[in-house]
Write a protein that holds these residues in place. Sequence first.
Motif: not given
Length: 427
Positions: A235-236, A241-243, A316-320
């Motif tokens: 889903a992410r 929004e990954s690096g 925005a970034v993917d926190h995980a």
Amino acid sequence: MRHVMALVGSRGDVQPALAVALELRRRGHEVVTGVAPNLLPLAQRLGLDPVPLGIDSAALLGSDLVRRDMRSARPVRRVRALRAVAAAGWDELRTGLTALLDDVGGADTVVTGLLGQEVAAAVAERRGLRTAALHYCPVRANGVVSPVSGVRGPRATRTAWVLGERVRWSLTRRAENAQRAALGLPGTRVHLPTRLREAGGVEIQAYDPALVPGLAAEWGPRRPFTGFLALDDAARARLGESGSGPDAGLDAWLDAGDPPVYVGFGSMPVADPPALVAAVEAACAELGVRALVSAGWNDFSGAHGTDGRRVRLVGAVDHAAVLPRCRAAVHHGGAGTTGAVLRAGLPAVVGWYSADQPLWGDLLRGAGVGVARRASTLTRPGVLTGALAEVLDDATAARAAALGARLVPAARAVAAAADAIDGGTRD
């Protein structure tokens, strides 16, 4: 079974519930998802085919009502603003949710977050449906977690909660009964927690019991604990929004030096982005660290002066994906960000604004993994530097890593939330 999700508020209010929506759908349930209009693209990228519900949460958070009146030095203006914000968008939520239920031909359960819960529960009551609510922090009376910093002991803690509930009820009672009247329901003198309990509704505690020891035992099965909710890897990835997504150079920057301090305030309005970036640069220079600054819902285009080597500005970034590559975090103390920071095993500086954020600051401080400051003070000389200095030490890092290892895994938390909703429909 058909579950209708009535999700209003900021991204932090909505995204955790979308993880549960995906899990319910994976189990074969029909899930109808209503979200704040500005978050339609988020839910669409997850493949949930959402419909708009309520009002634009970004517009509300950026309004004079929130940014000026709620912080007024005049008590009367501040109380009026609190009352207005508490019921903001209720008419739109009532009419939208009613129309949505008509369109789909009813439902088994109305699933809501904390915001707008009064309206969603009233609509569910009018239709004879069950209510399942997702709570991202403690919001009901208890003797374990104090709503007021400095209040200690079960008796004083419970008294503080009871007083807080009375204040909340005094602010919302008129508006709630107006919504009930519009639905053809009688007025009530009983506040929502009691009515939900009597109606058999379930209030899912979507945060980790490790941070509030003893609370699960006090509240019992009608308020089951799940752990912090989060989207799975697939889903992410759909959010992009990954690096390596919106900022293709971020991976290289992260690899080019020591793990940075993450700085991000999500949907909260940063009053002076250039001043915040200047405070981050000063802290980095004095402490010898790097920082990754995420703009969130703010416009950081005027924050110039950094060469990008020590301080990098991103959207925005993917926190995980990103937080495990950092060494600490400075954030607003929203439940979603707090959960992501804790899962990454990071110590934190909570720069809080309002709502549950001071509470999370207190809980992290009590766990020995963070400190808390009012967000408006972080741009004052030395404040951010001093706060970071308190958490950038080996002992705090070790405690944060140990706590992160104890948290309920995200997949298990999401499954538990879905179980609680499933169970509610079978009672």
